[in-house]
Motif scaffolding. Structure first.
Motif, PDB file in Angstrom:
ATOM      1  N   ASP A  25       0.834  -1.203   0.000  1.00 13.82           N
ATOM      2  CA  ASP A  25       0.000   0.000   0.000  1.00 13.82           C
ATOM      3  C   ASP A  25       0.863   1.244   0.000  1.00 13.82           C
ATOM      4  O   ASP A  25       0.450   2.282  -0.519  1.00 13.82           O
ATOM      5  CB  ASP A  25      -0.928   0.003   1.219  1.00 13.82           C
ATOM      6  N   LEU A  26       2.024   1.144   0.615  1.00 20.22           N
ATOM      7  CA  LEU A  26       2.978   2.246   0.596  1.00 20.22           C
ATOM      8  C   LEU A  26       4.379   1.691   0.827  1.00 20.22           C
ATOM      9  O   LEU A  26       4.554   0.602   1.359  1.00 20.22           O
ATOM     10  CB  LEU A  26       2.628   3.317   1.637  1.00 20.22           C
ATOM     11  N   GLN A  35       3.914   5.183  -3.815  1.00 24.33           N
ATOM     12  CA  GLN A  35       3.352   5.904  -2.678  1.00 24.33           C
ATOM     13  C   GLN A  35       4.349   5.794  -1.528  1.00 24.33           C
ATOM     14  O   GLN A  35       4.548   4.712  -0.977  1.00 24.33           O
ATOM     15  CB  GLN A  35       2.004   5.296  -2.280  1.00 24.33           C
ATOM     16  N   THR A  36       4.979   6.905  -1.170  1.00 22.05           N
ATOM     17  CA  THR A  36       6.199   6.836  -0.360  1.00 22.05           C
ATOM     18  C   THR A  36       6.092   7.633   0.928  1.00 22.05           C
ATOM     19  O   THR A  36       5.602   8.772   0.938  1.00 22.05           O
ATOM     20  CB  THR A  36       7.397   7.363  -1.181  1.00 22.05           C
ATOM     21  N   ASP A  73       2.523  14.276  -5.943  1.00 28.49           N
ATOM     22  CA  ASP A  73       1.290  13.712  -5.402  1.00 28.49           C
ATOM     23  C   ASP A  73       1.525  12.395  -4.676  1.00 28.49           C
ATOM     24  O   ASP A  73       0.805  12.072  -3.721  1.00 28.49           O
ATOM     25  CB  ASP A  73       0.277  13.493  -6.530  1.00 28.49           C
ATOM     26  N   ASN A  74       2.499  11.604  -5.142  1.00 27.11           N
ATOM     27  CA  ASN A  74       2.712  10.297  -4.517  1.00 27.11           C
ATOM     28  C   ASN A  74       3.625  10.342  -3.297  1.00 27.11           C
ATOM     29  O   ASN A  74       3.958   9.310  -2.725  1.00 27.11           O
ATOM     30  CB  ASN A  74       3.256   9.290  -5.538  1.00 27.11           C
ATOM     31  N   VAL A 112       3.540  10.584   0.226  1.00 24.68           N
ATOM     32  CA  VAL A 112       2.484  10.444   1.224  1.00 24.68           C
ATOM     33  C   VAL A 112       2.754  11.333   2.425  1.00 24.68           C
ATOM     34  O   VAL A 112       1.866  12.047   2.912  1.00 24.68           O
ATOM     35  CB  VAL A 112       2.371   8.966   1.668  1.00 24.68           C
ATOM     36  N   ARG A 142       1.671  17.091   5.679  1.00 19.25           N
ATOM     37  CA  ARG A 142       2.457  15.949   5.216  1.00 19.25           C
ATOM     38  C   ARG A 142       3.684  15.691   6.086  1.00 19.25           C
ATOM     39  O   ARG A 142       4.375  14.690   5.894  1.00 19.25           O
ATOM     40  CB  ARG A 142       2.940  16.199   3.785  1.00 19.25           C
ATOM     41  N   LEU A 159      -3.363   8.426   4.225  1.00 14.40           N
ATOM     42  CA  LEU A 159      -3.985   7.585   3.207  1.00 14.40           C
ATOM     43  C   LEU A 159      -5.448   7.958   2.987  1.00 14.40           C
ATOM     44  O   LEU A 159      -5.962   7.886   1.861  1.00 14.40           O
ATOM     45  CB  LEU A 159      -3.875   6.104   3.603  1.00 14.40           C
ATOM     46  N   ARG A 196      -5.933  10.664   0.495  1.00 11.64           N
ATOM     47  CA  ARG A 196      -5.656  10.278  -0.887  1.00 11.64           C
ATOM     48  C   ARG A 196      -6.819   9.523  -1.507  1.00 11.64           C
ATOM     49  O   ARG A 196      -6.863   9.314  -2.715  1.00 11.64           O
ATOM     50  CB  ARG A 196      -4.397   9.404  -0.928  1.00 11.64           C
TER      51      ARG A 196
END
Length: 385
Positions: free
Chosen positions: A100-101, A119-120, A146-147, A149, A171, A380, A383
């Motif tokens: 998932d990440l 997704q980092t 955007d990716n 996280v 963030r 998450l 997002r």
């Protein structure tokens, strides 16, 4: 809530005694104990098996249902080349298991992951934008993708460095490190620990634990020893015969001891009258990597009086006269006077020790994992909107 599939991408070749190994393995294990599926993606020397999940748990004394996968690298001992190879593997689209990440504490790997669209999450103690100003445009660009996280910082000092880049504050979260409470039994007294370690019962003991290096400001600790002949100073964590070790031989009241397993290092902490962070700003301002040092969390758990430098990262946890005695970095004379007073004030030491233990009460790895989990769910959720 739905459990998260976390891929922990980490370029460290294991096993090692490096501090980041304790931090990373403890974090992974604590997240796994909360029910998340945690898989470590680790380098291994091509042609070898690499460390297994069972070996990782055994060597680092952690518990949790971790999984381990490997990336083959051709470089075993050359740190820079290995890091570059690992990051290049990530950037070039090397296969990643279902997740998932992706979670990492390595800056090059972090940048490579974001660049490839993963997704980092970035977990770091480093204030890179302040310590290496040319890196500012790169981190700004990466953290606006955007990716990206989110990022977890071990100190507010480090977080502010990235906030000044204009990154969305939502963030960026400060979640400090922790300690393993099983290493600090409340029924073990100072004298019990000294008997177990064959240390004198009738002498004031000042203890430092951690890697022995000039980049840790340990020349200041030797200066304190020279000015405090009545105390015995222990420096626990040597892995060779470097400049600090050779300099220490000139001091009759300094013992340099080799790196110890985590449980034994904890015993040395408990044996102390005073635990010390070198009263220097070298690690923070010059080396740039000693930010809110990991040993501080063990020191708090040990429940002993602390002497530490009044640096902005340390002052996030320690308050002068409450849970520690803080001195100006580099002022050895003032630090020696403060240490002398502390060693001769049994009541004052006991009060500081009690407050130190109270400060550390909630700073366990499991408490950290709960905060990380909350942050990840929060990020998450944004997002999915």
């Amino acid at each position: 809530m739905t459990k998260i599939r976390i891929l922990y991408a980490w370029d460290r070749l294991l096993p090692t005694t490096a501090t980041d190994a304790e931090q990373a393995t403890s974090t992974m294990a604590a997240l796994a104990r909360r029910g998340h599926q945690v898989t470590a993606l680790l380098p291994r020397l091509r042609g070898t098996e690499g460390i297994s999940a069972d070996e990782l748990r055994t060597k680092f004394k952690v518990e949790g249902p971790l999984n381990v996968l490997h990336v083959d690298v051709p470089f075993a001992t050359h740190l820079a080349l290995r890091k570059a190879w690992y990051a290049a593997y990530i950037a070039a689209g090397g296969a990643l298991p279902a997740h998932d990440l992706v979670y990492t504490r390595n800056s090059a790997t972090f940048i490579a992951l974001v660049a490839r669209g993963a997704q980092t999450v970035y977990d770091t103690h480093r204030a890179w934008p302040d310590h290496v100003p040319p890196s500012k445009p790169l981190f700004r660009a990466v953290m606006q993708r955007d990716n990206f996280v989110g990022a977890l910082f071990h100190s507010e000092y480090a977080r502010q460095s990235y906030l000044r880049l204009g990154i969305d504050a939502a963030r960026l979260r400060t979640i400090r490190n922790g300690y393993d409470p099983t290493r600090f039994r409340s029924d073990v007294s100072r004298d019990d620990a000294r008997r177990a370690l064959d240390l004198p019962l009738d002498r004031k003991l000042v203890v430092y634990t951690g890697h022995i290096s000039r980049l840790k400001g340990l020349d200041t600790l030797l200066g304190l020893a020279e000015r405090t002949p009545e105390a015995l100073f222990l420096m626990v964590g040597s892995e060779g015969d470097g400049l600090v070790e050779r300099a220490a031989k000139r001091h009759h009241n300094v013992r340099v001891l080799p790196w110890q397993p985590y449980q034994v290092a904890a015993q040395y902490m408990v044996s102390a009258d005073v635990l010390v962070l070198p009263p220097s700003s070298v690690g923070l301002k010059v080396a740039g990597h000693t930010v809110l040092p990991m040993k501080l969390f063990g020191y708090l758990a040990a429940g002993r009086a602390l002497l530490a430098p009044a640096t902005p990262d340390v002052e996030e946890l320690l308050t002068h006269g409450d849970n520690a005695i803080l001195v100006q970095p580099g002022d050895i004379g003032a630090a020696a006077a403060a240490l002398h007073d502390l060693l001769h004030d049994d009541v004052g030491r006991a009060r500081l020790a009690m407050h130190a233990r109270a400060t550390g009460a909630e700073l366990t790895w499991d408490a950290r994992a709960e905060k990380i989990e909350s942050f990840l769910y929060e990020r998450l959720a944004t997002r999915e909107r």
